[in-house]
Design a protein around this motif. Structure first.
Motif, short mmCIF file in Angstrom:
data_model
loop_
_atom_site.label_atom_id
_atom_site.label_comp_id
_atom_site.label_asym_id
_atom_site.label_seq_id
_atom_site.Cartn_x
_atom_site.Cartn_y
_atom_site.Cartn_z
N ARG A 1 90.25 19.96 -1.25
CA ARG A 1 89.55 20.34 -2.68
C ARG A 1 90.04 21.77 -3.26
NH1 ARG A 1 83.00 19.62 -1.76
NH2 ARG A 1 83.69 21.86 -1.30
N PHE A 2 90.35 22.60 -2.30
CA PHE A 2 91.08 24.06 -2.48
C PHE A 2 92.38 24.00 -2.40
CE2 PHE A 2 86.31 24.09 -1.22
CZ PHE A 2 85.80 24.70 -2.38
N THR A 3 93.00 24.73 -3.30
CA THR A 3 94.41 25.17 -3.04
C THR A 3 94.52 26.16 -1.97
OG1 THR A 3 94.42 26.84 -4.79
CG2 THR A 3 95.00 24.67 -5.51
N GLU A 4 95.77 26.56 -1.53
CA GLU A 4 95.89 27.50 -0.63
C GLU A 4 95.52 28.93 -1.03
OE1 GLU A 4 98.14 25.21 -1.16
OE2 GLU A 4 98.20 23.90 1.02
N THR A 5 95.73 29.06 -2.29
CA THR A 5 95.70 30.51 -2.88
C THR A 5 93.77 30.72 -2.69
OG1 THR A 5 95.62 29.73 -5.08
CG2 THR A 5 97.69 30.76 -3.94
N GLN A 6 93.34 29.74 -2.84
CA GLN A 6 91.76 29.62 -3.20
C GLN A 6 91.40 29.90 -1.90
OE1 GLN A 6 90.91 25.94 -5.20
NE2 GLN A 6 90.44 26.89 -7.01
N ILE A 7 91.75 29.41 -0.78
CA ILE A 7 91.42 29.54 0.51
C ILE A 7 91.65 30.85 0.97
CG2 ILE A 7 91.93 28.71 2.96
CD1 ILE A 7 92.40 26.11 1.88
N ILE A 8 92.80 31.41 0.65
CA ILE A 8 93.25 32.97 0.98
C ILE A 8 92.15 33.86 0.25
CG2 ILE A 8 94.72 34.73 0.77
CD1 ILE A 8 97.15 32.56 1.23
#
Length: 88
Positions: A5-12
């Protein structure tokens, strides 16, 4: 492969909030994910920033292209080897 559901940048960005001092429980409630997901993401993306993530993606894409090229060349090699053996 399962779509996240989340992009890698959101996870970061969530992991940066974790490093800033928020607890895992607060972050999991705020973003609607389990605590295990945050811990798993931390092991995968911990300590990375956006530029390092882009570089990692580029390297993975390049590696995938090389693997594909190797597979094609390997098949061609086996076909040519079979042809040469049949002629002898």
């Amino acid at each position: 492969m399962k779509k996240t559901r989340f992009t890698e940048t959101q996870i970061i960005s969530v992991l940066k909030q974790l490093e800033a001092g928020l607890s895992v429980g607060e972050l999991s409630r705020k973003h609607g994910v389990s605590e295990a997901t945050i811990y798993t993401s931390r092991t995968k993306f911990g300590g990375m920033n956006e530029s390092e993530l882009r570089r990692l993606k580029q390297l993975e894409e390049g590696n995938q292209r090389l693997k594909h090229m190797y597979a094609e060349l390997s098949i061609d090699h086996h076909i040519l080897k079979d042809i040469v053996e049949k002629k002898l």
